[in-house]
Design a protein around this motif. Structure first.
Motif, short mmCIF file in Angstrom:
data_model
loop_
_atom_site.label_atom_id
_atom_site.label_comp_id
_atom_site.label_asym_id
_atom_site.label_seq_id
_atom_site.Cartn_x
_atom_site.Cartn_y
_atom_site.Cartn_z
N TYR A 155 0.84 -1.20 0.00
CA TYR A 155 0.00 0.00 0.00
C TYR A 155 0.87 1.25 0.00
O TYR A 155 1.78 1.36 0.81
N PRO A 156 0.58 2.21 -0.89
CA PRO A 156 1.37 3.45 -0.92
C PRO A 156 0.73 4.52 -0.02
O PRO A 156 -0.34 4.31 0.55
N ASP A 157 1.40 5.65 0.08
CA ASP A 157 0.75 6.87 0.56
C ASP A 157 -0.44 7.08 -0.38
O ASP A 157 -0.32 6.99 -1.60
N TRP A 158 -1.63 7.36 0.19
CA TRP A 158 -2.82 7.45 -0.67
C TRP A 158 -2.73 8.59 -1.68
O TRP A 158 -3.42 8.58 -2.71
N LYS A 159 -1.88 9.58 -1.41
CA LYS A 159 -1.69 10.65 -2.40
C LYS A 159 -0.86 10.17 -3.59
O LYS A 159 -0.81 10.82 -4.63
N GLY A 160 -0.20 9.01 -3.44
CA GLY A 160 0.71 8.50 -4.46
C GLY A 160 2.10 8.39 -3.88
O GLY A 160 2.46 9.10 -2.93
N HIS A 161 2.92 7.49 -4.42
CA HIS A 161 4.30 7.36 -3.95
C HIS A 161 5.02 8.71 -4.08
O HIS A 161 4.84 9.43 -5.07
N LEU A 162 5.85 9.02 -3.09
CA LEU A 162 6.54 10.31 -3.08
C LEU A 162 7.42 10.48 -4.32
O LEU A 162 7.47 11.57 -4.91
N PHE A 163 8.11 9.40 -4.76
CA PHE A 163 8.98 9.53 -5.94
C PHE A 163 8.18 9.96 -7.17
O PHE A 163 8.68 10.72 -8.02
N LEU A 164 6.93 9.51 -7.28
CA LEU A 164 6.10 9.89 -8.42
C LEU A 164 5.61 11.33 -8.28
O LEU A 164 5.65 12.10 -9.25
N ARG A 165 5.17 11.70 -7.09
CA ARG A 165 4.67 13.07 -6.91
C ARG A 165 5.78 14.10 -7.13
O ARG A 165 5.54 15.19 -7.67
N GLU A 166 7.01 13.75 -6.73
CA GLU A 166 8.14 14.66 -7.00
C GLU A 166 8.39 14.78 -8.50
O GLU A 166 8.67 15.88 -9.00
N GLU A 167 8.27 13.67 -9.21
CA GLU A 167 8.48 13.71 -10.66
C GLU A 167 7.37 14.49 -11.35
O GLU A 167 7.64 15.24 -12.31
N VAL A 168 6.13 14.32 -10.90
CA VAL A 168 5.02 15.07 -11.47
C VAL A 168 5.23 16.57 -11.25
O VAL A 168 5.01 17.39 -12.17
N ALA A 169 5.67 16.95 -10.05
CA ALA A 169 5.90 18.37 -9.75
C ALA A 169 6.97 18.94 -10.68
O ALA A 169 6.82 20.06 -11.20
N ARG A 170 8.06 18.21 -10.90
CA ARG A 170 9.11 18.69 -11.81
C ARG A 170 8.60 18.77 -13.25
O ARG A 170 8.89 19.72 -13.98
N PHE A 171 7.83 17.76 -13.65
CA PHE A 171 7.27 17.72 -15.01
C PHE A 171 6.35 18.92 -15.26
O PHE A 171 6.48 19.62 -16.27
N LEU A 172 5.44 19.16 -14.35
CA LEU A 172 4.50 20.28 -14.52
C LEU A 172 5.21 21.62 -14.44
O LEU A 172 4.84 22.58 -15.13
N THR A 173 6.21 21.72 -13.58
CA THR A 173 7.00 22.96 -13.51
C THR A 173 7.58 23.30 -14.87
O THR A 173 7.53 24.45 -15.32
N TYR A 174 8.13 22.28 -15.53
CA TYR A 174 8.80 22.49 -16.82
C TYR A 174 7.80 22.76 -17.94
O TYR A 174 7.92 23.76 -18.66
N TYR A 175 6.80 21.90 -18.11
CA TYR A 175 5.92 22.00 -19.27
C TYR A 175 4.82 23.04 -19.10
O TYR A 175 4.27 23.54 -20.09
N CYS A 176 4.49 23.37 -17.87
CA CYS A 176 3.51 24.45 -17.63
C CYS A 176 4.19 25.80 -17.50
O CYS A 176 3.52 26.81 -17.31
N LYS A 177 5.53 25.79 -17.55
CA LYS A 177 6.32 27.03 -17.43
C LYS A 177 5.98 27.78 -16.14
O LYS A 177 5.75 29.00 -16.16
#
Length: 534
Positions: A115-137
């Protein structure tokens, strides 16, 4: 209201009385599109809500079911249904299947099987944050603590509606819009939608067909409040499905300021943000704005389903600075979680920026643009108007000239006629469009299916055209322009929409339309000299 009808019948089992069936049908058509509970037996095994969910279906579901029962296959079923109705990108399976089967994807660490953190695994949420930072400018790095991961944007709509609204309250949304949102917020949360009805007319402050303005938002909100409806939020789709519109920064700012004035939450769906396939169009993310008018009430969603052509992988993500909202949505992730191995694959995909930029996006945009060009060129040849946009997988088409009386009943008949001829489209009523006769076609498909599908569409339209001409000869009619839309260059190839007219006047209108169509074609003037035309 329809749910109350079922609840009011009392007892479980038995047939709905005929009068009740008619009332229920009428209300459902008015509310959500097409539902036909005739012959419906109220199940003794289901609650009132269960019975209502059982008959909650529209043309989208009917066509989708027919397609899965008779799928086109070039070798096994060449006479099967070609699906131009479901918004999927079928152009990049080669790229995605190759990337998702590389060695770095095939990891099965113990944490991924727990079972993960219900928000999602931290490694994925960190990657999503970096991805959105870059592509959403984004002007500053986005934070992993503001990211929540669910199994698709449908689940996100459902969760947000549940935590932002009480049963019976409402969310504001402009029509036409992706009809699946109705199911997402209504079936689970019993939250209503208040429509901001847009049309193709160029009037007042509107400079393009189906343009959303603050004035229209204000009117819809005040009308709802006058009727005693409590509105808690506004949904924005950017890029817009089915129109393909991309909102400018000034438009986004105006919408968000409107919401702030009325203390409304804003749910921004940006799921097509990387599917803008023409360099002339620029996408602006809400997350890229220098300042959000009301950050605590602004919630942005995105997913890989559309932009990465993997609709079979259910993954959506929410970004919100409001920790109360984040925690409330996270509590529902227990029901809508993403499995560990998929979280790992998505993280690996999002961090491979070199492959995304140099390989995937270049190829995807080129393929989308080529497919869009093919379909729109075919529409030009047919003289069919459409909105010329450069985002998403769809073209919003004006088939109103193929409806003699201009009703939603006629629109449904035309939709069924396409289906009978083995091509699935989406009709305007499925998107709650206020004008009968608009259809959405999905062009993100392989060339051989596009060619055959457009042949089948051409056949239906040519037959319908001949039928209308034959009817006009038998029964003279009068032209009626009242309430019809003026078109602009935003709508290609028609200067003014006309109802079918009697033979004498239609010949002149047809000639004008034909000349406009031919003159706007790229090589017409070279191939047709004045001497030849004379």
């Amino acid at each position: 209201q329809a749910l109350s009808e079922i609840e009011g019948l009392g007892g479980r089992g038995g047939s709905l009385p005929e009068t009740r069936v008619q009332q229920l049908t009428k209300r459902r058509v008015d509310m959500h599109g097409f539902c036909n509970p005739s012959g419906f037996q109220r199940s003794p095994y289901l609650s009132a809500r269960g019975n209502f969910a059982n008959i909650f279906q529209g043309s989208t579901e009917e066509g989708y079911k027919a397609y899965h029962a008779d799928k086109y296959d070039e070798d096994k079923n060449p006479n099967g249904i070609i699906n131009f109705g479901t918004s999927e990108n079928k152009l990049c399976f080669d790229l995605m299947s190759k990337r998702l089967t590389q060695a770095d994807m095939n990891v099965m660490d113990p944490p991924l099987l727990q079972y993960p953190d219900w928000k999602g695994h931290l490694f994925l949420r960190e990657e999503v944050a970096r991805f959105l930072t870059y592509y959403c400018k984004a002007p500053a790095p986005l934070k992993a603590e503001n990211v929540i991961v669910l199994n698709g944007c449908g689940s996100l709509f459902s969760a947000l509606a549940t935590v932002l609204c009480d049963p019976g309250e409402a969310v504001l949304i402009a029509t036409p819009f992706y009809g699946g949102i109705i199911q997402s917020i209504f079936l689970y949360g019993n939250v209503k939608l208040v429509y901001v009805c847009l049309d193709s007319k160029i009037t007042g402050t509107s400079t393009r067909p189906f343009q959303l303005t603050v004035e229209k938002l204000e009117k819809a909100l005040q009308d709802a409040r006058t009727e005693g409806v409590t509105v808690r939020a506004l949904i924005l789709l950017n890029p817009q499905n089915p129109l393909g519109d991309i909102y400018s920064l000034s438009e986004l700012r105006d919408y968000l300021e409107f919401a702030k004035r009325h203390e409304l939450h804003v749910i921004v769906d940006e799921i097509y943000m990387l599917s803008v396939f023409d360099e002339s169009a620029t996408f602006h993310s809400v997350l890229g704005m220098d300042r959000l008018p009301d950050p605590q009430r602004t919630h942005v969603m995105w997913g890989i389903t559309k932009d990465f052509a993997v609709s079979g992988i259910r993954f959506g993500t929410l970004y919100t600075e409001n920790q109360d909202v984040a925690n409330a949505v996270a509590s529902l992730c227990y029901f809508h979680g993403v499995c560990g191995p998929i979280q790992h694959k998505v993280a690996q995909l999002l961090r491979d920026r070199e492959w995304i930029n140099q390989v995937y996006l270049r190829a995807n945009h080129a393929r989308l643009k080529a497919a869009h060009t093919y379909v729109t060129d075919e529409l030009k040849t047919l003289g069919v108007p459409f909105l010329n946009r450069n985002a998403g997988f769809f073209v919003w088409i004006d088939f109103r000239k193929y409806l003699k009386t201009g009703t939603f009943e006629e629109e449904l008949l035309l939709w069924k006629r396409f289906l009978d001829n083995k091509v699935l489209l989406s009709c305007g009523k499925a998107f709650e469009c206020s004008e009968p006769g608009w259809f959405r076609i999905i062009f993100a498909d392989k060339t051989h299916r596009l060619q055959l599908g457009m042949q089948r569409i051409r056949k239906v339209l040519e037959e319908r055209e001949q039928e209308i001409l034959a009817e006009e000869k038998e029964q003279p009619c009068q032209s009626d322009q009242d309430g019809k839309a003026d078109s602009t260059d935003e709508v290609i190839f028609v200067s003014r929409h006309q109802e079918p007219t009697c033979a004498g006047s239609s010949s002149l209108g047809d000639l004008i339309g034909l000349l406009q169509q031919q003159m706007r074609s790229s090589d017409w003037l070279q191939k047709n000299t004045a001497e030849q035309f004379a």
